[in-house]
Design a protein around this motif. Structure first.
Motif, mmCIF file in Angstrom:
data_model
loop_
_atom_site.group_PDB
_atom_site.id
_atom_site.type_symbol
_atom_site.label_atom_id
_atom_site.label_comp_id
_atom_site.label_asym_id
_atom_site.label_seq_id
_atom_site.Cartn_x
_atom_site.Cartn_y
_atom_site.Cartn_z
ATOM 1 N N VAL A 171 -7.532 -0.187 22.391
ATOM 2 C CA VAL A 171 -7.035 -0.972 21.012
ATOM 3 C C VAL A 171 -8.245 -0.795 20.061
ATOM 4 O O VAL A 171 -9.308 -1.086 20.593
ATOM 5 N N PRO A 172 -8.108 -0.511 18.833
ATOM 6 C CA PRO A 172 -8.997 -0.542 17.983
ATOM 7 C C PRO A 172 -9.362 -2.082 17.526
ATOM 8 O O PRO A 172 -8.668 -2.847 17.713
ATOM 9 N N VAL A 173 -10.685 -2.374 17.526
ATOM 10 C CA VAL A 173 -11.114 -3.778 16.826
ATOM 11 C C VAL A 173 -11.074 -3.779 15.383
ATOM 12 O O VAL A 173 -11.689 -2.700 14.949
ATOM 13 N N ALA A 174 -10.449 -4.698 14.772
ATOM 14 C CA ALA A 174 -10.065 -4.464 13.474
ATOM 15 C C ALA A 174 -11.447 -4.484 12.652
ATOM 16 O O ALA A 174 -12.073 -5.226 13.113
ATOM 17 N N GLU A 216 19.751 16.870 4.741
ATOM 18 C CA GLU A 216 20.269 16.474 5.750
ATOM 19 C C GLU A 216 21.658 17.226 6.191
ATOM 20 O O GLU A 216 22.813 16.826 6.518
ATOM 21 N N ARG A 254 22.141 19.230 13.215
ATOM 22 C CA ARG A 254 21.194 17.980 13.511
ATOM 23 C C ARG A 254 20.969 17.641 14.827
ATOM 24 O O ARG A 254 21.879 18.086 15.657
ATOM 25 N N GLN A 309 -2.724 2.434 15.908
ATOM 26 C CA GLN A 309 -1.713 1.259 16.289
ATOM 27 C C GLN A 309 -0.991 1.715 17.511
ATOM 28 O O GLN A 309 -0.581 0.813 18.191
ATOM 29 N N ASN A 324 2.478 4.399 7.260
ATOM 30 C CA ASN A 324 3.686 4.020 6.821
ATOM 31 C C ASN A 324 3.998 4.776 5.732
ATOM 32 O O ASN A 324 4.767 4.731 4.741
ATOM 33 N N GLY A 325 3.548 6.105 5.963
ATOM 34 C CA GLY A 325 4.284 7.349 5.077
ATOM 35 C C GLY A 325 5.216 8.150 5.435
ATOM 36 O O GLY A 325 5.432 7.916 6.715
ATOM 37 N N SER A 326 5.766 8.967 4.642
ATOM 38 C CA SER A 326 6.692 9.717 4.927
ATOM 39 C C SER A 326 6.492 11.352 5.117
ATOM 40 O O SER A 326 7.179 11.980 5.303
ATOM 41 N N SER A 363 15.706 12.462 13.528
ATOM 42 C CA SER A 363 16.659 13.669 13.270
ATOM 43 C C SER A 363 16.027 14.722 12.734
ATOM 44 O O SER A 363 15.342 14.711 11.530
ATOM 45 N N VAL A 415 -11.705 -0.649 22.211
ATOM 46 C CA VAL A 415 -11.804 -1.273 23.512
ATOM 47 C C VAL A 415 -10.844 -0.683 24.307
ATOM 48 O O VAL A 415 -9.594 -0.361 24.197
ATOM 49 N N TYR A 422 16.832 18.620 11.116
ATOM 50 C CA TYR A 422 18.076 19.420 10.532
ATOM 51 C C TYR A 422 17.596 20.675 10.322
ATOM 52 O O TYR A 422 16.652 21.276 10.154
ATOM 53 N N SER A 440 14.608 14.293 7.472
ATOM 54 C CA SER A 440 15.777 13.895 6.681
ATOM 55 C C SER A 440 15.545 13.754 5.259
ATOM 56 O O SER A 440 16.248 13.695 4.449
ATOM 57 N N LEU A 441 14.312 13.870 4.793
ATOM 58 C CA LEU A 441 13.857 13.807 3.286
ATOM 59 C C LEU A 441 13.915 15.270 2.644
ATOM 60 O O LEU A 441 13.609 15.656 1.631
#
Lengths: 444, 401
Positions: B62-65, B113, B117, B223, B154-156, B106, B255, B108, B186-187
């Motif tokens: 785990v990373p230490v913040a 889309e 699939r 994470q 959190n990116g696509s 998914s 750690v 394609y 899917s994008l």
């Protein structure tokens, strides 16, 4: 008279010790297999919060893809989780007397106590109602309030095990714990608490322990704490930030509402449906209206907590008991008929048909009881054997719970074995009672 | 051999024989279906998992913040791991195969889309991923090291290249060659299929599409990230110890929590299947034991009850062998009746199991095997009483008549 019957029965069992032992063993084996299976089945299918299970409701909304149901095998099922915006909007509406939203997360715990190494703490990020709604017992302090959720205020509730680990079991209320880079003040410490099944979150392990630490809901957004349960997304959305994730159609939050009676339930259902209709108007939630409330029992069933294997094994166990009983019927019949000359003699000396049947049934009851006691001992061994099959750090705790010797099951098993004895003994006893004494006296 | 006297003795006291036949029938029905379930589970447990289960291990950390340096720190750790004696290769992973946890997406064959699939279980690995998992590259090439990078959280963003298992390639491209083709997220973002690996079971072994796996050239986000390491055969345990020590000596803001062999993790995932096989095997053994007990009991009773009859037959010229044969044939008739009824019951039970629990239909050759075993058990159980019968002296016949 009972004492006399008992004496006769014991004499008769002693006369054929090998056969008596075989019969008791056959009953014991059938009972043991049943007892092991029933113990696990009982644990798996038990209601973890019986006094509130009809009041607590898991909340679901069908926010899924219009072209494809959430569950293609069971298309009538809406997703089990909610999107962030639906969860927070419903929670904020106050439509239920009491409700909560939450998810599971985890982060690094940095203990101050000497000798305790940093460890990964599982976290439940929840609104403050969690403890009251789920009847969670505190040993010190308490939870937090709505202001702490919104703040969010740096408050934490520790599980008993975590408090033991971090503070050696002392009352740690008011002390601080450091998780990730944030320090929280301990607001409360729970009693040891592990509802099984873990009904309020069936995403990861159904029988796993609850989380180590509980934090006010607002911290999830502020610290962008990751989701350790499921995150499921159907829509292609361009995301480039945590805010985009919160606004997405991805589902990851659990929602529960306390609905004390049918009226409250109807009202809340109407509220859910109205909300879904308002969302439909904005172009979301294009599937047919399918928003469901599940009480605890329904929720356990929807999530298939009692597995296919559990059911198959229960069936096989009872069939096995059936085989053992047929076996005992055969052996008893042989034994009784072998001893028929003696019975004939007793009949000739004035014992009535009913006396004879009663005497034989007494013998069978004794056998059933002996088989039951032996069976329970075998079952205890069997359960220990099953625990050995689950001897790894991930499943050990769950199976220690599921295979714990259960007094209710022990009593039920004893009753079952006596019943089994009666079922097995009825025909042979009746048969021997019906026999005319003269037949057996002939060749004496 | 005349079976008339056997039939007549069966007719005179049918209850005991019926009970034994019933017992054999039930035992056969349960045993055969239990065996069928066991064999299915063993096939699941013993199939080729693709990943080198015996020689690989997982380092959880785990990373230490605030103190963790991100990609450089992970690269440093990987370099340390790869340099350890006995280690073949190491990679970061977003999820552990066979662990019950992972990610799917998914893909394609056409943007927007469209096209075919496939629901694909993906693993984010470095250019050492194939080696670290112990997979066999059967077509195309491995990732180029320059394509492996960390994507924003959190990116696509999609990846430029993917490697598919044969099963995943078949799901998307049927039987056409997949290397060089393009898959789309899917994008509608494209990625080129650069290689095909023979096969691997992904995160969820009980999923019916567990072999639909793709590898993405990505350094997993801290994470989720774990290190996945493969050692030379026989050197895993030493490598695990060395990994724990070596990583423990470096302080780069994370750690180390646990170092666990993959077979331990997989065994935990399979614990239910394993327990089911053991449990059912015990039930089958007990069933056969109880059935043998019943047969032995009835045969003994018959011998006891017919002592005089046996003596008479011996006195009028029957040999010992005839007596043994009499009891064995009688027992065989009863057993066979039980086996016939048992086959029907087994089929019914199998049908019920397959309908109620969506299990595969019972295969018929299991019935044949079950019948043979029960015949054998029954013969063995009746042998001792039958031989005792043969020892009855002809003199018994004269005693009270």
């Amino acid at each position: 008279m009972f004492a006399y019957d008992l004496k006769l029965a014991i004499d008769s069992l002693k006369r054929t010790p090998g056969l008596s032992a075989l019969m008791a063993l056959a009953i014991a084996l059938g009972i043991a297999v049943c007892a092991v299976t029933i113990t696990i089945y009982h644990a798996v299918s038990s209601n973890p919060i019986p006094h509130r299970s009809q009041v607590l409701h898991a909340v679901t909304l069908d926010t899924w893809d219009v072209d494809r149901p959430y569950d293609e095998d069971e298309p009538e099922n809406p997703p089990t989780l909610l999107t962030y915006r639906d969860a927070t909007t419903l929670y904020g509406s106050g439509a239920a007397p009491r409700s909560l939203i939450m998810y599971k997360s985890g982060d690094l715990m940095l203990p101050e106590r000497a000798g305790v190494k940093p460890f990964h703490a599982t976290l439940r990020i929840t609104t403050h109602e969690f403890f009251a709604m789920f009847d969670v017992p505190f040993q010190h302090g308490g939870g937090w309030d709505a202001a702490a959720d919104a703040g969010p205020q740096p408050l934490a509730v520790l599980s008993a095990e975590t408090n033991d680990k971090l503070f050696g079991g002392d009352n740690s209320v008011g002390r601080t714990v450091k998780i990730g880079s944030t320090e929280y003040r301990v607001a409360g410490v729970l009693e040891p608490w592990a509802p099984s099944p873990k009904f309020f979150d069936l995403n990861n392990g159904v029988f796993e322990d609850p989380e180590d630490v509980y934090l006010p809901f607002g911290w999830g957004r502020v610290l962008e704490l990751p989701v350790h349960g499921n995150t499921q997304c159907w829509k292609s959305e361009n995301q480039s930030s945590y805010t985009d994730f919160l606004n997405s159609e991805c589902v990851w939050l659990q929602a529960w509402a306390e609905l004390p009676d049918a009226r409250a339930r109807e009202r809340y259902q109407a509220h859910l449906d109205n909300y879904a209709r308002s969302q439909k108007a904005t172009g979301r939630m294009q599937r047919p209206l399918n928003n469901r409330l599940y009480d605890v029992e329904q929720w356990l069933e929807r999530n298939e907590v009692v597995s296919r294997d559990n059911r198959v094994l229960l069936g096989i166990a009872f069939l096995f008991l059936g085989v053992c009983l047929v076996n005992v019927v055969g052996l008893l019949l042989a034994k009784f008929l072998n001893a028929a000359p003696l019975t004939g003699l007793r009949r000739a000396l004035g014992a009535s048909r009913r006396d004879v049947v009663r005497q034989h049934v007494t013998e069978v009851l004794l056998l059933g009881l002996a088989g039951g006691v032996l069976g329970i001992l075998l079952a205890i061994g069997g359960l220990a054997g099953i625990r050995m099959l689950y001897d790894d750090e991930y499943t050990r705790a769950s199976y220690e719970r599921l295979t714990a010797v259960d007094p209710v099951v022990v009593l039920a098993t004893l009753a079952l074995s006596v019943l089994a004895g009666i079922v097995a003994g009825l025909y042979p006893s009746w048969r021997i009672g019906r026999t005319a004494p003269a037949v057996y006296l002939k060749s004496q | 051999m005349d079976i008339k006297p056997i039939l007549s003795s069966l007719r005179r006291s049918p209850t005991g024989a019926l009970l034994v036949a019933l017992q054999i029938a039930l035992a056969l029905a349960i045993a055969v279906n239990s065996l069928f379930i066991i064999v299915q589970r063993l096939e699941l447990l013993n199939r080729d998992h693709g990943v080198d289960v015996e020689n690989t291990f997982v380092v959880s950390w785990v990373p230490v913040a605030g103190r963790f340096a991100g990609e450089p720190a992970m690269r440093e750790d990987l370099q340390v791991l790869a340099g350890l004696p006995g280690v073949v290769a190491a990679t970061t992973v977003n999820a552990v195969p066979l662990s019950g946890g992972g990610s799917s997406t998914s893909l394609y064959t056409q943007p927007g889309e469209k096209g075919q699939r496939g629901d694909i279980n993906y693993f984010a690995v470095t250019e050492r991923g194939i080696e670290a998992f112990g997979l066999e590259l059967v077509e195309g090439r491995n990732f180029d090291a320059t394509t492996v990078r960390k994507l924003p959280r959190n990116g696509s963003e999609f990846v430029p290249e993917v490697i598919l298992t044969r099963a995943a390639a078949k799901e998307l491209f049927k039987d056409e060659p997949a290397v060089g083709r393009t898959v789309y997220d899917s994008l509608g973002q494209p990625a080129t299929v650069v290689g095909i690996v023979a096969g691997m079971i992904g995160s969820w072994p009980s999923w019916d599409q567990a072999g639909n796996v793709a590898l993405f050239p990505v350094i997993a986000d801290e994470q989720q990230a774990r290190y996945f390491v493969r050692a030379l055969p026989g050197r895993r345990d030493a490598a695990m110890k060395a990994a724990e020590d070596a990583l423990g000596r470096i302080d780069n803001g994370r750690v180390i929590l646990r170092v666990r062999p993959l077979d331990y993790i997989a065994a935990s995932t399979y614990a239910d299947d394993q327990a089911m096989t053991v449990y059912l095997a015990v039930v089958i053994a007990l069933l056969l034991g109880v059935a043998a007990l019943g047969i032995f009991g009835l045969a003994s009773f018959n011998v006891g009850a017919r002592t005089k009859q046996i003596g008479t037959r011996r006195a009028v010229g029957a040999r010992r062998l005839d007596i043994v044969r009499h009891f064995l044939v009688e027992n065989w008739l009863v057993t066979t009746a039980g086996v016939v009824v048992g086959c029907v019951l087994a089929l019914l039970l199998g049908l019920w199991l397959s309908e109620t629990f969506e299990l595969p239909r019972l295969k018929l050759y299991y019935l044949v095997a079950g019948a043979l075993v029960l015949w054998g058990v029954s013969l063995a159980a009746a042998l001792v009483p039958a031989r005792r019968a043969a020892r009855v002296s002809p003199a018994v016949a004269t005693r009270t008549v």
